[in-house]
Design an enzyme around this catalytic site. Structure first.
Site, PDB file in Angstrom:
ATOM      1  N   TRP A  54       0.879  -1.177   0.000  1.00 52.96           N
ATOM      2  CA  TRP A  54       0.000   0.000   0.000  1.00 52.96           C
ATOM      3  C   TRP A  54       0.915   1.225   0.000  1.00 52.96           C
ATOM      4  CZ3 TRP A  54      -4.250  -0.898   4.322  1.00 52.96           C
ATOM      5  CH2 TRP A  54      -4.973  -2.056   4.022  1.00 52.96           C
TER       6      TRP A  54
ATOM      7  N   ARG B 288       1.525  10.364  -5.883  1.00 53.93           N
ATOM      8  CA  ARG B 288       0.623  11.255  -6.605  1.00 53.93           C
ATOM      9  C   ARG B 288       0.241  10.652  -7.961  1.00 53.93           C
ATOM     10  NH1 ARG B 288       5.539  15.467  -7.790  1.00 53.93           N
ATOM     11  NH2 ARG B 288       5.696  15.154 -10.049  1.00 53.93           N
TER      12      ARG B 288
ATOM     13  N   GLN C 103      11.091   3.689  -4.597  1.00 55.52           N
ATOM     14  CA  GLN C 103       9.914   3.486  -3.762  1.00 55.52           C
ATOM     15  C   GLN C 103       9.383   2.066  -3.937  1.00 55.52           C
ATOM     16  OE1 GLN C 103       7.453   6.935  -5.038  1.00 55.52           O
ATOM     17  NE2 GLN C 103       7.632   7.583  -2.915  1.00 55.52           N
ATOM     18  N   HIS C 104       8.618   1.611  -2.960  1.00 55.49           N
ATOM     19  CA  HIS C 104       8.121   0.245  -3.010  1.00 55.49           C
ATOM     20  C   HIS C 104       7.176   0.017  -4.183  1.00 55.49           C
ATOM     21  CE1 HIS C 104       9.085  -0.341   1.546  1.00 55.49           C
ATOM     22  NE2 HIS C 104      10.154  -0.399   0.769  1.00 55.49           N
TER      23      HIS C 104
ATOM     24  N   GLU D 102       1.488  -3.433   4.673  1.00 53.12           N
ATOM     25  CA  GLU D 102       0.916  -2.300   5.408  1.00 53.12           C
ATOM     26  C   GLU D 102      -0.417  -2.645   6.050  1.00 53.12           C
ATOM     27  OE1 GLU D 102       3.992  -0.566   2.812  1.00 53.12           O
ATOM     28  OE2 GLU D 102       2.366  -2.007   2.451  1.00 53.12           O
TER      29      GLU D 102
ATOM     30  N   GLU E 296       5.165  20.097  -4.520  1.00 47.67           N
ATOM     31  CA  GLU E 296       5.341  18.944  -3.640  1.00 47.67           C
ATOM     32  C   GLU E 296       5.621  19.331  -2.193  1.00 47.67           C
ATOM     33  OE1 GLU E 296       5.137  15.960  -2.967  1.00 47.67           O
ATOM     34  OE2 GLU E 296       4.889  14.806  -4.810  1.00 47.67           O
TER      35      GLU E 296
END
Length: 489
Positions: A167, A171, A188-189, A230, A279
């Site tokens: 999870w 964006r 990132q995962h 998660e 951001e």
């Protein structure tokens, strides 16, 4: 009751605390809702709930700043605390400790429920009906590349072999009514899961969840270790399993209390242009990048759905308030696992979570005999330099725990008087995240740079350390007692 299974009960709890403002006039999702949300965030007002949204069916609503700082006097982290299942009065250190403790508990996997018991299945849109046109997709900043479907939701994805379900918050920008694109970064995962599908040349099934249990996006913002689930972590955090339901068009499972679920598949090639988007670092850069294309296969939603919106930018907003404690908890857990005496860790939110502060107990020398401040700081830096969460912090300060790192007055005093201008610091080269504007352009493109750890520890008591010039330390106890008694009279 601090455990909220959906966005509606969470908003009701905030409203009971005076931390929700109903906006009853008609508001456009094109910039206006985000502008009001941004203004509310910057002035620390109650969370705006837009009851009358232009261009959508009556009953559709938008909720701004669901996890930003709270307007409740004395409790700025109330929304964060409630999202993680704590009372609104929880302190920064209590929130971080709560997150650390959940990592040591047995994971509690999600519990599948029948579609008939899942509010997110009240409306099922398939084929041409699965269109974003009926929803209030917000244009957040005037120079954004388009409306942004995801500013406070999670993308659920699974590796092809089924071993890891992730999870993630990332964006996502609307391309048209049936397509989206968003950041799928290698570090990132979500990017790691997608790369496995890319290697097979197959599109990746996804589910994008809007609304629902406030802990879902809050946990999605925590840099848990690769392979961690998660959903199971949130179950351990809550002490109960998260209710999930199977998607309509793939075998992913989504939180049953979600407001809106968008299902589909993500292309195995980067054939769309995403951005720009202002951001969490607080700047509106004009950068774009090639990213995969999300194709929508189905949308399910609750009756009269509520669409969350975060207007990311200059701190402090929802980009910082929950992720700061999350990163701090991961660092704190890593340091404690290494056997280092640490009181707490905290990412100052006003620094856009670019700084990390670690505080240590007064008796740390007894626990680490023969180690001086430089050696202790070095050991902290070594642990952080090999930790994904630690590499998220370009600058770290190690302080004694007479300082509350979440108190900005305390912190600035300590940084101004205990940090040497050029000495007592050590840098560690390694991977960095590519969106920290404090780094040079070549470092951002290579993904490698330095993090620095500052030794700002005081001498031992009685060896050059003096008391602070404060009420509690430079006046006799009997005099302090008289002053305090007079205040109550």
């Amino acid at each position: 009751m601090y455990d909220h299974a959906d966005l509606r009960s969470y908003l009701a709890a905030l409203e009971a605390l005076g931390d929700v403002q109903h906006i009853t006039r008609e508001v456009s999702p094109h910039l206006e809702a985000a502008a009001i949300t941004r203004r509310s965030t910057e002035l620390t007002r109650p969370a705006p709930l837009f009851d009358n949204v232009a261009g959508v069916a009556p009953g559709f609503r938008m909720a701004g700043a669901p996890c930003a700082l709270s307007s409740i006097p004395g409790h700025p982290l109330a929304r964060v605390a409630l999202s993680f299942g704590l009372p609104h009065t929880a302190t920064a250190a209590e929130i971080v400790d709560h997150l650390v403790q959940a990592r040591s508990r047995e994971p509690l996997p999600p519990r599948r429920v029948n579609a008939g018991d899942a509010p997110c299945k009240q409306n099922i849109l398939l084929g041409d009906d699965a269109s974003l046109a009926r929803f209030p997709i917000p244009k957040v900043h005037q120079d954004d590349g388009g409306p942004y479907v995801n500013t406070w939701g999670v993308i659920i994805a699974r590796t092809p072999d089924g071993r890891w379900t992730n999870w993630a918050i990332s964006r996502i920008m609307q391309v048209d009514d049936r397509h989206m694109t968003g950041l799928v970064l290698p570090g990132q995962h979500l990017g790691q899961v997608w790369r496995e599908w890319e290697a097979l040349g197959q599109p990746m099934p996804f589910a994008l969840v809007q609304g629902g249990d406030p802990g879902v996006p809050a946990v999605g913002a925590i840099p848990l270790p690769a392979g961690a689930d998660e959903g199971s972590y949130l179950g351990a955090l809550r002490g109960r399993p998260v209710d999930v339901v199977r998607c309509e068009t793939n075998d992913l499972e989504v939180p049953a209390g979600a407001e809106v679920v968008i299902e589909g598949h993500l292309s195995a090639t980067r054939d769309a242009i995403e951005g720009p988007f202002a951001e969490f670092h607080g700047w509106a850069f004009d950068e774009t990048s090639p990213q995969p294309l999300f194709t929508i296969d189905a949308i399910t939603h609750r009756d009269n759905p509520i669409w969350p919106v975060v207007a990311a930018g200059r701190p402090v907003d929802d980009s910082h308030a929950p992720s700061g404690p999350g990163v701090a908890a991961e660092v704190l857990a890593a340091l404690r696992d290494a056997g280092l005496p640490v009181t707490t860790a905290w990412l100052p939110l006003a620094a856009a979570c670019h700084w990390l502060v670690i505080t240590v107990p007064a008796n740390w020398r007894e626990q680490l005999p023969g180690v001086d401040t430089a050696g202790f700081t070095h050991r902290i830096g070594e642990v952080m330099s090999t930790s994904r969460a630690g590499r998220l912090c370009p600058v770290t300060y190690v302080l004694d725990d007479d300082i509350d790192p979440s108190n900005e007055t305390d912190l600035l005093w300590a940084l101004g008087t205990r940090v040497h201008p050029v000495k007592r610091q050590e840098s560690f080269e390694g991977p960095i995240m590519p969106w920290y504007p404090c780094y040079l352009e070549e470092e951002l493109h290579s993904g490698r740079g330095a993090t620095v750890v500052h030794d700002a520890l005081l001498p031992p008591l009685g060896a050059g350390r003096v008391p602070p010039a404060a009420f509690d330390s430079v006046y006799p106890a009997d005099l302090r007692a008289r002053v305090l008694a007079a205040e109550k009279a």
